[in-house]
Design a protein around this motif. Sequence first.
Motif, PDB file in Angstrom:
ATOM      1  N   SER A 160      11.164  16.539   1.521  1.00  0.00           N
ATOM      2  CA  SER A 160       9.776  16.332   1.097  1.00  0.00           C
ATOM      3  C   SER A 160       8.860  16.835   2.198  1.00  0.00           C
ATOM      4  O   SER A 160       9.114  16.575   3.387  1.00  0.00           O
ATOM      5  N   VAL A 161       7.822  17.534   1.812  1.00  0.00           N
ATOM      6  CA  VAL A 161       6.907  18.086   2.800  1.00  0.00           C
ATOM      7  C   VAL A 161       5.462  17.818   2.390  1.00  0.00           C
ATOM      8  O   VAL A 161       5.130  17.741   1.207  1.00  0.00           O
ATOM      9  N   ARG A 162       4.622  17.671   3.413  1.00  0.00           N
ATOM     10  CA  ARG A 162       3.169  17.535   3.207  1.00  0.00           C
ATOM     11  C   ARG A 162       2.499  18.323   4.315  1.00  0.00           C
ATOM     12  O   ARG A 162       2.803  18.130   5.492  1.00  0.00           O
ATOM     13  N   GLY A 163       1.592  19.207   3.912  1.00  0.00           N
ATOM     14  CA  GLY A 163       0.895  20.005   4.916  1.00  0.00           C
ATOM     15  C   GLY A 163       1.880  20.848   5.700  1.00  0.00           C
ATOM     16  O   GLY A 163       2.944  21.233   5.199  1.00  0.00           O
ATOM     17  N   ALA A 164       1.525  21.108   6.947  1.00  0.00           N
ATOM     18  CA  ALA A 164       2.332  22.027   7.740  1.00  0.00           C
ATOM     19  C   ALA A 164       3.383  21.322   8.580  1.00  0.00           C
ATOM     20  O   ALA A 164       4.308  21.960   9.067  1.00  0.00           O
TER      21      ALA A 164
END
Lengths: 327, 170
Positions: A160-164
């Motif tokens: 899971s990723v959010r932003g950089a």
Amino acid sequence: MSDARLPDDLDALVEGWLDGTLDAAEERRLGRRVARDPDAALRMARGVLVHDRLRDLLRVEAADAGEGRVLPAPPVAARKRSLSWLALPALAAVALLCVMVAFRPEPATAAAALDRLARVSGVGDRTYAVRVVDHGPGGPRVVASEAGGRKPGVDGARLSVRGADRFVLVRTFGDGTRHVDGSDGSVGWSVPPTGRVHVSRDAARYRRGVPGEGVDIPFIALPENLLRLRRGYRLTLEGTAADGSRVLVAERDDRRRRGPARVAIRFDAGGTPLSIAIDGLDADDAVGAADAGPRSVVLELESRDDLGPSFFDHASHHAPDRPLHWE
Amino acid sequence: MDDRLRQVTREWTLAQPAVAAFLTAVVRDFRERDDILQEVAVAVLESFDRYDPARPFIPWAMGIARNRVGVWLRGRKRERVRFDSDAVEGLAVAFAEIPAAEYRRLDRLAECVARLEGRARELCRLRYVDDLKPAAIAARLGMQANSVAKALERLRARLRACIEGEAEPA
């Protein structure tokens, strides 16, 4: 610059920093002072203002004059005062905002598609399923449990990723227990199934264990890593599929550059990467078969749901009574 | 222009001087600063739905800029990076704390620069239009690099004084 510079000469250190005339020790000293002393940080900030504005002002004036070589005649003050602080980068940024909202055209070139992917990939939460297509010479990395001190392989993991810079990577041992690594953007953390929770002020600390991180693949920091494909890669944009998606293929054509041999990114009409296939991960940095990790990996988009305000905090992934170990 | 675009454009226009100066303080290279500034502008637009209008905009935008700088710094791990995350954080807070009036005073800079003559104008052009460092300027002008650095330092000090209304640049 001389070693005789007084330790308290903050203004001179700032001036030297801006012009690139400090030696390594002086730069470190400035960094430490700014980190520890809010008054020093404020003084440095004020010291930067004129330097920063000068560059934009003078380049605008040079552009107004139709050339970049000679300073123009003194400007009409009233006209300049109204626009001087909206220098070129500011105008460009505001114009970019307008263009992005008003128009979201299909990218005409592979390079434009890549830029757009890099921008959009930093927006919102996304969860990808990780599938290893080719395990490489070391074969599948099956780790039965945490008892052996090794982390599980990434096949079947959820990223899971959010932003950089915020991510959560969930890997599963053979016995079904989970090892979770992540970062909330400022603190990196690692949660094994039992025992201490490892935390670090280095937000990227626990990215290093992720296969592929060592060869700069677009695994977590998508905007950052996608833009690296601008150099040393041949970009090809394939036609639009029936579902509106397109595929951008980046093939490395400069063997001097680090990175995977081939990356294929399928993205939707809004520019969100739907799948990222990464081949040739073992190209350069494999130390040996045991260290090589997977050769080919696919990330497939599972969800764009908002993961909430605390999902990227370590506390969301372990019991509250687990001890923390700062590293 | 819809209301949302109007609002984000207005807020960003007010925040941009602080964000740009913060990026310059950390990144130093103006071309790289411009690239990151554009990335921040895009991120501000695309994250604007998450902005709470009850809170001040500049610290929020500065948070986005700080994250982008973090990405930039991590990309330079193998190079010599002197500012750690605490220094970057300290600067981000400092730029957000500078009152808006101080940023507005910088509007006077055009008038102050317009009064520069001779060697001072030439130094300005070489440093800020041609993006040359003191050593390169010194080679062009037949000076010592240290003398150029000192001259630039004095020039900026004069311009600061001019902006504050304390003196005229000569």
